[in-house]
Design an enzyme around this catalytic site. Sequence first.
Site, PDB file in Angstrom:
ATOM      1  N   SER A   1      -7.358  -5.490  -5.259  1.00 52.43           N
ATOM      2  CA  SER A   1      -8.464  -6.044  -4.473  1.00 52.43           C
ATOM      3  C   SER A   1      -9.757  -5.990  -5.273  1.00 52.43           C
ATOM      4  CB  SER A   1      -8.631  -5.256  -3.163  1.00 52.43           C
ATOM      5  OG  SER A   1      -9.336  -4.049  -3.400  1.00 52.43           O
ATOM      6  N   SER A   2     -10.722  -6.772  -4.832  1.00 51.08           N
ATOM      7  CA  SER A   2     -12.007  -6.771  -5.547  1.00 51.08           C
ATOM      8  C   SER A   2     -12.713  -5.428  -5.382  1.00 51.08           C
ATOM      9  CB  SER A   2     -12.887  -7.930  -5.059  1.00 51.08           C
ATOM     10  OG  SER A   2     -12.936  -7.949  -3.655  1.00 51.08           O
ATOM     11  N   GLU A   3     -12.226  -4.604  -4.447  1.00 53.38           N
ATOM     12  CA  GLU A   3     -12.802  -3.261  -4.261  1.00 53.38           C
ATOM     13  C   GLU A   3     -12.057  -2.210  -5.085  1.00 53.38           C
ATOM     14  OE1 GLU A   3     -12.289  -5.371  -1.483  1.00 53.38           O
ATOM     15  OE2 GLU A   3     -14.412  -5.861  -1.646  1.00 53.38           O
TER      16      GLU A   3
ATOM     17  N   ASP B   1       0.827  -1.207   0.000  1.00 56.42           N
ATOM     18  CA  ASP B   1       0.000   0.000   0.000  1.00 56.42           C
ATOM     19  C   ASP B   1       0.864   1.260   0.000  1.00 56.42           C
ATOM     20  OD1 ASP B   1      -2.339   1.412  -0.035  1.00 56.42           O
ATOM     21  OD2 ASP B   1      -2.791   1.157   2.093  1.00 56.42           O
TER      22      ASP B   1
ATOM     23  N   HIS C   1       2.674   3.419  -9.005  1.00 52.78           N
ATOM     24  CA  HIS C   1       2.420   2.007  -9.317  1.00 52.78           C
ATOM     25  C   HIS C   1       3.607   1.391 -10.063  1.00 52.78           C
ATOM     26  CE1 HIS C   1      -1.496   2.409  -7.680  1.00 52.78           C
ATOM     27  NE2 HIS C   1      -2.010   3.116  -8.659  1.00 52.78           N
TER      28      HIS C   1
ATOM     29  N   ARG D   1       1.842  -4.814   6.208  1.00 47.96           N
ATOM     30  CA  ARG D   1       1.178  -3.770   5.418  1.00 47.96           C
ATOM     31  C   ARG D   1       2.047  -2.522   5.458  1.00 47.96           C
ATOM     32  NH1 ARG D   1      -5.060  -2.325   4.448  1.00 47.96           N
ATOM     33  NH2 ARG D   1      -4.712  -0.596   3.026  1.00 47.96           N
TER      34      ARG D   1
ATOM     35  N   ARG E   1      -5.085  -1.906   8.710  1.00 45.62           N
ATOM     36  CA  ARG E   1      -6.281  -2.731   8.497  1.00 45.62           C
ATOM     37  C   ARG E   1      -5.955  -3.792   7.456  1.00 45.62           C
ATOM     38  NH1 ARG E   1      -7.597   2.413   6.837  1.00 45.62           N
ATOM     39  NH2 ARG E   1      -7.291   2.759   4.614  1.00 45.62           N
TER      40      ARG E   1
ATOM     41  N   ASN F   1       1.299   3.412  -2.924  1.00 47.45           N
ATOM     42  CA  ASN F   1       1.841   3.858  -4.218  1.00 47.45           C
ATOM     43  C   ASN F   1       1.372   5.268  -4.566  1.00 47.45           C
ATOM     44  OD1 ASN F   1       2.778   1.276  -4.340  1.00 47.45           O
ATOM     45  ND2 ASN F   1       1.504   0.622  -6.069  1.00 47.45           N
TER      46      ASN F   1
ATOM     47  N   LEU G   1      10.711 -20.581  -4.400  1.00 49.76           N
ATOM     48  CA  LEU G   1       9.641 -19.746  -3.837  1.00 49.76           C
ATOM     49  C   LEU G   1       8.329 -19.906  -4.608  1.00 49.76           C
ATOM     50  CD1 LEU G   1       8.842 -17.194  -2.027  1.00 49.76           C
ATOM     51  CD2 LEU G   1       9.512 -15.825  -4.003  1.00 49.76           C
TER      52      LEU G   1
END
Length: 250
Positions: free
Chosen positions: A73-75, A28, A45, A196, A202, A30, A139
């Site tokens: 994310s789907s949001e 998170d 990005h 994060r 969150r 960018n 990996l």
Amino acid sequence: MLSTGTEKKIDLTPGDDGTPTHVAIIMDGNGRWAKQRRLPRVAGHKKGADAVRECVRACGELGISYLTLYAFSSENWKRSEEEVDDLMGLLRHYLRHEIEALNRNNVRLRCIGGRERLSSDIVELMTHAEERTARNTGLTLILALNYGAQAEIVEAARRLAAKAAAGEVKPEEIDETMFAAHLQTADFPDPDIIIRTSGEKRLSNFLLWQAAYAELIFIDDYWPDFTKETLLKALAEFGLRERRYGARLG
Ligand code: IPE
Ligand code: IPE
Ligand code: MG
């Protein structure tokens, strides 16, 4: 560590040397990184994609077995059309141009998230990349694309309900192990650590089921500034945590 078949056993304990088996990252910041420099969001990005490369390399070098990166994310479809197009363009570029490098480095790529809303050429690139790297043993890089944990959980519930309706499973047989085997992450152990960046604290619909006993580590740096040193600092903090899994130790 993973056994096949319906009775899936996953070792939750990280390596004896304290290295986590599975690192998951919410990349998170960018946009704020770009804003700070008076650049368009896409510049953040792009720099973020460079940080992905460095992070994947570092995880390989450190002997981490699984790295899950929350890429879209789907949001995130709620963002402007221009930003969504930029993100999809970068994703396309990554899948086209990084696969050979991943392959050379023995990285196995897997994708989680809904494929139905992604454009067909991206889905083809994802499938090709997964197939091309399937036999690699280093990996495992799991990209969460158009991923949302609530939708993933609902889908697992739906599949189990269908099996119950067809008489293939009895409702009372459904337990945590069976449920987890119906999630998209069925082949992977749960993350030991979720990092994060950007100071937000969150989960934003990331791995909600799998995060049950993950150590959460929040870093103030924006994702484009993430380096191997940042990862090492997070891993050092992880090493200091005492994981109890509900039991009393000592
Ligand atoms: C993370 O950076 C990238 C994605 C969510 C795709 P953001 O774009 O969320 O950056 P901020 O949070 O606006 O700074
Ligand atoms: C979470 O970041 C999603 C990804 C990193 C891909 P967001 O920036 O979309 O999350 P919110 O909106 O701040 O919760
Ligand atoms: Mg953000």
